[in-house]
Design an enzyme around this catalytic site. Structure first.
Site, PDB file in Angstrom:
ATOM      1  N   HIS A 466      75.827 -14.683  58.234  1.00 44.14           N
ATOM      2  CA  HIS A 466      75.556 -15.978  58.948  1.00 44.14           C
ATOM      3  C   HIS A 466      74.800 -15.255  60.165  1.00 44.14           C
ATOM      4  O   HIS A 466      75.563 -15.318  61.306  1.00 44.14           O
ATOM      5  CB  HIS A 466      76.960 -16.702  59.329  1.00 44.14           C
ATOM      6  N   LEU A 467      73.530 -15.105  60.058  1.00 46.52           N
ATOM      7  CA  LEU A 467      72.986 -14.544  61.008  1.00 46.52           C
ATOM      8  C   LEU A 467      72.061 -15.232  62.006  1.00 46.52           C
ATOM      9  O   LEU A 467      70.969 -15.706  61.853  1.00 46.52           O
ATOM     10  CB  LEU A 467      71.892 -13.595  60.317  1.00 46.52           C
TER      11      LEU A 467
END
Length: 529
Positions: A466-467
């Site tokens: 989840h960048l």
């Protein structure tokens, strides 16, 4: 004489966010070109790759890994420094990385938008939950999400459906699988706050997608097309008139009068260069590649924040054997979620966390461990059958804070087949998350005790792909990259559509929020071009 353009809008990237932006723009009468670095691959080929692979735990393995469009697992492409090895499962093909995601589609809760104001940590969003709520609803209906309209998803509003919604989920929630139901019952009677996970892994047909048949390998590829991925809206947009160009790696961005973006240039796998113009441009090529592209071209980076503030929902996990048989691996891979630590005053001291039961099939890992322990024959069979029947896996996400020192940069020391750089990553886990992990470990021991279990192991920090934060959103152009519209502070006609613009990570999967923000940006763009 009026200038002629190749399109009203060019969208770079055909993942879930970029494709939804393109689809909305086409619906509003705009001409759109979508540029995708990877190829278009039919599901049956990906499925055959998965079935023929001996590496079923490698989520990237069934997908193309071309030398001009490498996936994150290409050796050398991602180079880490810092104390944490960031290695997300990133893909490049039409539809993007949502080909192999868990499918969780949560909304953030209102307090997630006010983290600094309420708890003195991190940043506030420049918009509120109420600003985004109508777009959450539109995104949920575009993606076809199954969820509960009656549960509290915050852990902080007992007996109340929360966060507030203007419209029910398109599909109701699926009933828990056996192991999820048992775990849920034990935890609820002990005072835990649980709820169903909203998901695009749907249990009823929706919009041409069939109901889930519980194949239990959708973390790698959904064999029947139940699990949503971005190719659905890429296909939808092209059928309505958008032009999709695959194997087109954007590497240059041109600017003109007033700092406006005038054109992008892309390379083919053979190294041929093409130039395209538009009135507006949307970069939606993943949190890493979008930031790299902007830095390569010195675009939108007057604040020096492009590539910085990298956040993930770094987490830990526990594997244990329950006293009774649980039969993990039957049914959907994710369902029951624990929300005791999602929101509250404790966020001034330590990270929020969200914990959930993962329901993957554990037999490969258990068999491997037993063989390495020296078991053979009947003893090996008995170990596998016993442990696989009682195995449980609980994992947690922690709320990271934006830190400019956690960043990505182009890496000129590694280049792909068309001469473009790889990516350097520097990433450390901060004390805020470490303090949250202490609470999660305490909870793990309590859960194990309530299940009469035996802990096999508690795993250390893991990334969850989840960048967020690398093109961070904010009101102040001095410390952020885009404004509340997703528009570059530096270039009036440049928009970013990505989880990378999220300024405060919260503790839930961010894809739905990024799609909602993208649809909101599309509405704004459509009024201007």
């Amino acid at each position: 004489m009026a200038q002629e353009y190749d399109a009203d809008v060019i969208v770079v990237g055909s993942g879930a966010v970029g494709s939804n932006v393109a689809n909305e723009l086409v619906d509003q009468g705009k001409s759109v070109i979508i540029l995708e670095a990877g190829p278009s691959v039919p599901r049956w080929k990906i499925l055959m790759n998965f079935r023929n692979s001996g590496r079923h735990y490698d989520h990237n393995d069934p997908y193309p890994n071309n030398p001009w469009a490498p996936t994150s697992y290409q050796p050398g492409y991602l180079e880490n420094s810092g104390s944490f090895n960031m290695m997300p499962g990133m893909l490049k093909l039409v539809g993007g990385t949502t080909w192999h995601w868990g499918g969780a589609t949560w909304r953030y809760v209102p307090n997630d938008f006010k983290l600094n104001s309420l708890y003195g940590k991190g940043r506030d969003w420049p918009i509120s939950y109420d600003d985004l709520e109508p777009y959450y609803t539109r995104a949920e209906y575009q993606l076809g999400i199954a969820g509960s309209d009656t549960e509290d998803q915050s852990g902080n509003h007992a007996g109340e459906a929360f966060p507030p919604r203007s419209k029910p989920y398109p599909i109701d929630n699926e009933k828990y699988s056996y192991n999820a139901q048992v775990l849920n019952d034990r935890l609820v009677e002990a005072g835990y706050k649980t709820c169903h996970e909203p998901t695009v892994r749907i249990h009823k047909p929706w919009d041409g997608r069939p109901a889930c048949q519980g194949n239990n390998n959708c973390d790698q590829v959904c064999p029947i097309g139940t699990l949503y991925n971005g190719s659905i809206h890429a296909d939808r947009a092209t059928k309505k008139g958008a032009k999709l160009i695959t194997e087109a790696v954007v590497h240059k961005i041109e600017t003109g009068e007033g700092g406006k973006i005038t054109a992008v240039r892309y390379l083919t796998p053979e190294g041929e260069e093409h130039r395209l113009t538009a009135k507006a441009f949307v970069l939606a090529a993943h949190s890493f590649e979008t930031a790299k592209l902007m830095m390569m071209n010195d675009i939108g980076n007057s604040s020096d924040m492009v590539g910085r503030n990298l956040m993930d929902h770094i987490g830990i996990s526990m594997e244990f054997l329950a006293k009774d048989t649980m039969w993990s691996g039957r049914g959907p891979v994710q369902q029951a979620t624990i929300m005791n630590w999602r929101d509250g005053d404790f966020r001034s001291e330590h990270s929020a966390n969200k914990s959930a039961l993962a329901n993957g099939n554990p037999q490969i890992g258990l068999a491997d461990a037993a063989i390495k322990a020296g078991l053979m024959g009947k003893e090996l069979d008995e170990r596998i059958m016993d442990q696989s029947s009682r195995y449980m896996y609980v994992y947690s996400f922690f709320e990271m804070l934006p830190d400019p020192a956690n960043r990505i940069q182009p890496n000129p020391n590694w280049k792909d087949s068309i001469g473009l750089p790889g990516i350097k990553i520097h990433f450390d886990v901060d004390d805020y998350v470490k303090a949250g992990a202490v609470k999660a470990r305490e909870m793990y021991h309590d859960i194990n005790n309530k299940m009469g279990g035996e802990i096999l192991r508690i795993n250390g920090f893991e990334n969850h792909d989840h960048l967020m934060g690398t093109m961070i959103m904010g009101d102040d152009a001095k410390n952020s990259v885009v404004n509340h519209e997703g528009r570059s502070h530096d270039h009036e006609n440049l928009f970013i559509a990505s989880v990378g613009i999220i300024p405060a990570a919260g503790v839930v999967n961010p894809t739905l929020t990024a799609v909602a923000l993208g649809i909101r940006s599309a509405d704004i763009i459509a009024k201007e071009v």
